[in-house]
Scaffold this motif. Structure first.
Motif, PDB file in Angstrom:
ATOM      1  N   PHE A 182      -5.228  10.769   2.104  1.00 45.23           N
ATOM      2  CA  PHE A 182      -5.175  10.970   0.657  1.00 45.23           C
ATOM      3  C   PHE A 182      -6.543  11.299   0.058  1.00 45.23           C
ATOM      4  N   CYS A 239      -5.420   0.185   6.036  1.00 43.94           N
ATOM      5  CA  CYS A 239      -4.930   0.958   4.892  1.00 43.94           C
ATOM      6  C   CYS A 239      -6.051   1.756   4.236  1.00 43.94           C
ATOM      7  N   ARG A 293       2.569   9.937  -3.932  1.00 43.64           N
ATOM      8  CA  ARG A 293       1.402  10.788  -3.695  1.00 43.64           C
ATOM      9  C   ARG A 293       1.667  11.765  -2.556  1.00 43.64           C
ATOM     10  N   HIS A 297      -6.605   4.691   6.417  1.00 46.28           N
ATOM     11  CA  HIS A 297      -5.450   5.573   6.270  1.00 46.28           C
ATOM     12  C   HIS A 297      -5.548   6.369   4.978  1.00 46.28           C
ATOM     13  N   TYR A 298      -5.960   5.712   3.910  1.00 45.40           N
ATOM     14  CA  TYR A 298      -6.098   6.396   2.616  1.00 45.40           C
ATOM     15  C   TYR A 298      -7.155   7.496   2.695  1.00 45.40           C
ATOM     16  N   ILE A 304       0.701  13.502   0.788  1.00 45.89           N
ATOM     17  CA  ILE A 304      -0.143  13.241   1.949  1.00 45.89           C
ATOM     18  C   ILE A 304      -0.739  14.555   2.434  1.00 45.89           C
ATOM     19  N   TYR A 336       0.836  -1.207   0.000  1.00 40.96           N
ATOM     20  CA  TYR A 336       0.000   0.000   0.000  1.00 40.96           C
ATOM     21  C   TYR A 336       0.871   1.258   0.000  1.00 40.96           C
ATOM     22  N   LEU A 349       1.654   4.146  -3.118  1.00 44.13           N
ATOM     23  CA  LEU A 349       1.322   5.553  -2.906  1.00 44.13           C
ATOM     24  C   LEU A 349       2.539   6.419  -2.581  1.00 44.13           C
TER      25      LEU A 349
END
Length: 441
Positions: free
Chosen positions: A378, A370, A105, A373-374, A107, A98, A102
């Protein structure tokens, strides 16, 4: 290769993996949270192996063996340790992939700037804290009349009320912590007093769990995905260790028959403090897979799923509900009215789905963590704060998750102790929050 060497090697691999993953997650996406389950697994699934290696080397029988079953460092023990590693590896690989996907990306850091503790949040902090304190006082009074410690009395005499007071205490804790963090000086003083009252009530009840969860929650809420100097992290770690040490004062209170120091069995207290490294919090859960293999307990496929299905129906429709996976486990390992034992999460998955359940269990935990968390870091939209609270609440009670079998804690820990409090706290804050106001790589 001896079993002792195998256990030591696997434990070293797990510990090294925890350190490496923590550093990788922090350097790549600037977050600690994804590593929390790894460290809890290390403590609750693997640390017991070192306890037993040392105990067997010096011919010592850990006191929990006499309460449940004796443990030998044999092939069953090695296989059970390897099965735990399969669960750990499944989660660790999912989280690693994961983060790797990412890694480029940006955060979006959660900022509390502009948020304030309003009247509703403060009111619920006061109300729930007082209810929890009243419960502790009642338990202490009834326990003194029965000649027992409040810890032992509340453990077996709260019946169906216990889940309600557990939820109340959890809401009180989270609301008070946020009131302290977001409030003015006067509100901070009030919130600090409420936190002390919660600590005192938890100490009387012998409730270490809620205090440990509070420490993890605070650490995640204010340190995850933030950039500080190394000295700040060192201070935070020392504060974390100090807070955990204060929780150990509960061992003294647990031995009180009355609320008086003269009724403490100090020999028992000293033994408890010495044995803290082999506490039931770690060892009972660690022993469960070995108990399954030792006693040749066959998997009961889909057992927990049937239990979860029956709990959805109200009791007036289905009063005779299916037994949970813990009940299935303990009856076949050692029938005993004492319900202080616990079953590890991977053991529950194994009893539900066999060996494949170990992979499914670790994968399911990784998918949930995850995904949250995303959404927290994100995702877009006004609900990112809610997702962040949900992530922190779930991870702060990952201890409770790891001490419950199979898929069952997704209901108890995720829905009851995470989703419900997150919804309550989120709507109480009523803040104007712009998700794009603060972004960090």
């Amino acid at each position: 290769m001896t079993v002792s060497f195998f256990v030591t090697a696997v434990f070293t691999l797990v510990l090294s993996s925890c350190i490496a993953l923590t550093i990788y997650f922090k350097r790549t996406v600037n977050t600690f949270s994804l590593a929390v389950p790894c460290w809890i697994m290390m403590l609750w699934l693997f640390k017991g192996g070192i306890d037993f290696v040392i105990a067997h080397k010096y011919g010592i029988q850990l006191r929990y063996e006499s309460e449940l079953f004796p443990v030998k460092l044999d092939s069953n023990y090695a296989i059970s340790y390897l099965m735990y590693f399969l669960y750990f590896f499944s989660y660790a690989m999912f989280a690693f992939l994961y983060v790797y996907i990412l890694r480029k990306r940006k955060i979006k850091h959660i900022s509390f700037e502009g948020m304030k503790a309003n009247f509703l949040l403060i009111a619920i902090s006061v109300l729930t804290t007082l209810v929890y304190a009243k419960f502790a006082i009642n338990m202490a009074s009834d326990a003194a009349s029965a000649g027992m410690s409040a810890y032992m009395y509340s453990r077996f005499n709260t019946g169906s009320e216990k889940p309600l007071y557990t939820l109340i205490s959890w809401i009180a804790l989270i609301a008070s912590l946020l009131s302290f963090a977001l409030g003015s000086k006067k509100i901070k003083l009030l919130s600090f007093a409420l936190l002390l009252l919660i600590f005192a009530s938890s100490t009387v009840l012998g409730n270490r769990h809620i205090l440990i969860s509070a420490i993890i929650f605070t650490f995640l809420l204010f340190f995850d995905a933030k950039k500080f100097q190394v000295s700040t992290y060192i201070k935070a770690t020392l504060s974390f260790v100090l807070a955990i040490s204060l929780v150990m004062s509960i061992y003294v209170i647990r031995e009180m028959k009355e609320v008086s120091l003269e009724h403490v069995d100090w020999n028992h207290v000293s033994d408890s403090v010495i044995n803290i490294t082999s506490s039931s919090e770690f060892v009972y859960s660690h022993m469960s897979m070995y108990g399954v293999l030792l006693n040749k307990v066959e998997p009961s496929y889909g057992h927990s799923f049937l239990f979860l299905g029956t709990t959805v129906l109200p009791r007036f429709i289905l009063d005779n509900r299916s037994q949970d996976i813990y009940g299935y486990y303990i009856e076949r390992v050692r029938p005993d009215p004492f319900k202080g034992f616990s079953i590890s999460n991977p053991t529950g998955w194994y009893l539900n789905l066999g060996v494949i359940g170990l992979v499914v269990g670790g994968f399911s935990l990784g998918l949930l963590v995850c995904f949250l968390h995303y959404l927290s870091y994100f995702g877009n939209g006004r609900f990112r704060l809610f997702y962040f609270l949900l992530l922190c609440l779930f991870l702060s009670d990952i201890v409770g998750f790891m001490r419950a079998g199979g898929p069952e804690p997704f209901r108890a820990v995720f829905i009851i102790k995470s989703l419900i409090p997150a919804l309550i706290i989120y709507f109480m804050l009523k803040v104007s929050w712009k998700p794009n106001s603060s972004e960090r790589v």
